[in-house]
Design a protein around this motif. Structure first.
Motif: not given
Lengths: 375, 375, 375, 375
Positions: C315-339
């Protein structure tokens, strides 16, 4: 503009009232008078605030009682250290001297609990020749559902025990202007058995209304602690609220900054600001090692962190120390885990004495060095 | 799991190679060997990382050369202070001993400029019997358009001057792994005229690739500085990167935290963490008073803030000091305003000696107190 | 001083080489050339650094190929927004356009784990018409004993899957200059199946040697994240290291500040700096909501905090977004809980589209308002 | 333990007094009653504090008037969002509804100066159909020598002008309990021309005595701002002081954190905590964009930073906005540089309306998504 009056000026005399008449005629100028009882003499200063740009220094210097005139424009007008006003803030309260040259240690209970513990604490202090202590009756707590201190109910017996044990000054936090009256009243009832230094905590550093109330009374000296999340400059400006209302008997207290960068300490110890506050202002500087560290952890050399940071404050010139002790830390109502033990009291004072002696040698070495290099 | 080997185990002998054969057969276990040259003996430790849960302590203890086995699960596996592993990290580099029991002062130039200044600096140190100094050749600067240090070009003459003036160890920041080779090469060319302690600055505390490179070499000891805006725990974990690659000759450096709450100091002085790092880990602890304070301001007692915070570090057990001096601060290329003067060098060392003596008395008093209260 | 060359200047032509000859004769001046491939044309700028005070603007303007001359003295010389140089930094990489006018979303895996998950992630993106993703192969971790990413081993199959699924740009953190070669090599092997945006993380914001290496190559655009505990100004100066070495295809990433004042968020979300970075510099601005928030908590309105802060950036004009997704967050090797989950991908993109549309309406309203009030 | 009473329980009736008799017999239990006037009904809750462990839920549920019993042990007992108590805090004050579902904008003067400006401000608001404003009469200032606000002297004409212009609620900071009486008195004199929301600023967030005083009155709703350098949890606990004394009509205000990491903004904008406060508590959440940003800088898209951060708060569900406007910012006594202009008022409200509409669509999308994925 500050008019520094001749020493021991009689403020009930003719010369003084003539001076005041002259000052009252000045347009757009507010007059604020300050009187500081030092070890040997009474020093009076008159602050002229507001429209003082047009006043001539010589003109003001010619007024009765005036010894010297200082034009101020700097921050921390009254408490600050200015080119033309390096006169120490030095005051004697109930027989105890406070200044940037002295060191007074206030070991005691974070929170008053039962008479037995208060008595034990004070007895131990008396045995070591100490006349100052800390005793918390009004406790500001993060949660409204926590114990908030025994309040004014405990004052009578705390003051009585202080008198019995030769305590001259109790540092005691207040959180409301009415507490001044509570303390005053209880002291009177006790036949002035002891004295009190009003303490304003970090949560109230910018509670300007409380500062004004405390500043308006001149009976009790004040210990003002640095604010949690504000700059040093802002905290020193808060001290100026006390002074601008008339009370310059102010000690500035360092107690750390709240941030997890301090972990595992409770707060980020800020005693490197001891020399800074002494440079920027004329106030004595207090350190609070117990709340800064918040634990009884030892370093690998067998010395408690609390004692290490105390030594750090003193080696750099701290003038006052607040320290939490408790006869039975497990039973303390507030902050038990950080309290030192009765057994450690003499050891603690001995450590402080050793470091203070070293500090004094450092000061002498600085004088020697300066003398050698300016001749 | 750590296998602590018998003192002076011969790593080229049969027993040792038999031990290694045994270890190499372990499944899912990575082996990392550490050798620390102490004052009188060589200590070797072997770290078994990975799938060590099924290894029995007694079984491992029965292997050749093994004196003791420690199971580790704590943070800071190698550098940490653990229940079963309080053995000091003590090492001798080029004749200078480093540990939590020693104190070494590295006064010198923040940035190498001209041979004349470097020579003057080192001569003054030699006159005071000092064998350590700091000399910055690779300078990380906030702006790409600022002077970035003379780099490897200055190494030959800096090392030559060091040799001439009896300097044994130069603390020198590096910012890229290639600088290790640059230094190695120049030292060789100089006929090993001196020694170097690699310094990793606060901007690279979590530059893990640099840490790994520095950790893989065992020639040079390392001074790792705390990171700017990360927790102490994270910075100590970064030190572990060095150790996990094989180099445990690590000194941890405190240099303050970046925040305006520190004003007027350049950084928030964090030397209250000296006892903390000594408790949590076995590393010697260094303080950097010059960069923490960032000015030549004096307190009201005539002592420089830089000297006050130095004293604060030492009174609490610091083992190493980095201090900026310069023959002509006005001509310094980097951080001139905070530098002390040649004239102040002896005064500075005398102050440190006085405070260190007091620290040692404090340690003795702690021992005495403990003895009295445990008998 | 910046010489802005005529659009589509042929750098292999005669006029250009004549220009360079002229410039090379200037005394005490370093020359740095920058070439930016925009949507429709190639823009070239030549930076003259050092002793440029005596150069006349008209004189320089008369040189061949030169369209305009800008004298610079401000911070952020190349990337900054200056009075005389508001030309957008706009570049096209592998068919994707980046500027302060565009919005590109990089949803993907924080850390590459197995081909199956990477493939699932990319398939879902393709179904939504997305051509960008994030994939972490080189993971800087606080502890040396944590999983450090699959490194270059995974690059071949990651790139192959990207090609298969129509991914044009993968944002991928690197922590060492050698990773550029690793990536280059693997891309070649894959037949340039996809493209890579080099990402420099918060731990390396002031790893100036890495910045210089990345700046020296012009193949890959760079996403530089703000440093943990340094000021915004210092982080923007770090971006300038990239540009001063020749690569101006830089996107600046906001990812929060590390402090417990952010609790319960992992970092203190700093997306209020989106408009600030856009004002001070000409770089596109990226936000990293996943690492800022660090959890999957919902507000009382049923919306995830991660989605709320994403919306705040946009809403303030950001031009790019990085976002964590994961098909099975419980099995993510890093930072699963936020995916976020595959199921949420379309919902997430729809939310972004809605907010972006509103942002564009706000920009139009600002133009309308300005027009009304200046006529 | 909370006893939630039946809607519209008559507290002067027999059933209620029978209930109270029963409760008064409980040993070691403190009783605190709370009454909240919602849009359509009056909700009463009785808090039993202290020794409630032995009380049975069924037993208490059988008492007269009691509809439901909730056992609480969590933080933020009264204002918090608990498993068994998600009932909204919703209140109607002087015709204006406040809850986590509503949005009210308080544009106005940071500091009251002259009647002309106050009147202009209010007239403009009325023209836009607005009934809320902000007006500062009691201004806490860092220095005792700065303008401290017109205080109670201005209240009569401020309230009169409010009445004239149809203003229903004025947000007004108070710094001392006596200000409540001042306001009450002036409102009475004005014939209740308007209403006041008491505002407690960041310097007094942990001024617990002020909180208790404000909590003891139930006439005025309260806006409590987050504290400068304390955690969010501590600030939310401070709100609980208000509620524990009887006033649950509390709005929690976000206004940024003081740190130079926020530069060039005045404070580090913390509106990412909007969804957090709404999750942890049932309080409506206010944002203060003017003091957070502290300037009139524009982004490269032509939108003011103040408007960008306002939009960031609203897109994430903020329920109230404080915004500084001034007819002649150059003449404002406090914080003029950050004030928006009368000309911008409609533009500002239009922007807010657009973003709020988008927020509402986001909430609906969340509901739709949840419905699709749980069926």
């Amino acid at each position: 503009m500050i008019l520094i009056l001749k020493a021991n000026t009689d403020t009930s005399g003719n010369a003084y009232s003539q001076l005041m008449n002259n000052l009252n005629e000045l347009d757009g100028v507010t007059i604020s008078t300050h009187s500081i009882k030092g070890a040997e003499q009474v020093l009076s200063e008159i602050y002229l605030l507001g429209n003082t740009g047009s006043l001539g220094i010589e003109e003001m210097q010619s007024l009765p009682c005036v010894e010297r005139v200082v034009r101020i424009s700097d921050e921390y007008r009254i408490l600050g250290r200015h080119k033309d006003n390096e006169r120490p803030i030095e005051f004697n309260y109930n027989g105890v001297l406070f200044s940037q040259q002295t060191l007074n240690v206030f070991a005691g209970l974070c929170a008053v609990d039962v008479p037995e513990h208060v008595d034990q604490m004070m007895e131990h202090l008396q045995q070591l020749g100490q006349v100052c202590t800390r005793m918390g009756a009004f406790k500001p707590r993060t949660s409204p559902y926590s114990f908030q201190g025994h309040g004014k109910k405990c004052l009578p017996w705390v003051f009585e025990l202080a008198g019995k044990n030769g305590i001259k000054v109790i540092a005691m936090e207040i959180t409301h202007e009415s507490h001044i009256d509570d303390i005053n009243h209880a002291l009177e009832e006790s036949g002035q058995a002891t004295g009190v230094m009003l303490q304003i905590g970090t949560r109230n550093t910018q509670n300007f209304e409380l500062l004004k109330s405390v500043g308006r009374q001149q009976e009790f000296p004040v210990l003002l602690k640095r604010g949690f999340g504000i700059t040093l400059e802002e905290s020193l400006n808060a001290a100026e609220y006390l002074a601008s209302e008339g009370n310059s008997r102010v000690i500035f207290g360092l107690r750390g900054m709240k941030t997890n960068m301090a972990d595992p300490h409770r707060n980020f110890v800020d005693f490197a600001h001891v020399p800074v506050v002494r440079r920027l202002t004329r106030m004595p500087v207090c350190i609070d090692p117990s709340h800064s560290v918040g634990s009884r952890d030892y370093s690998s050399d067998g010395i408690l962190d609390v004692m290490h940071v105390t030594a750090q404050g003193i080696i750099a010139g701290a003038n006052m120390v607040l320290a939490d002790f408790h006869p039975k830390p497990g039973k303390a109502l507030v902050d038990g885990p950080q309290a030192l033990l009765m057994d450690e009291l003499k050891y603690f004072f001995d450590d402080i004495a050793l470091v203070r002696t070293t500090y004094e040698k450092r000061v002498q070495a600085a004088i020697d060095y300066t003398n050698q290099h300016t001749n």
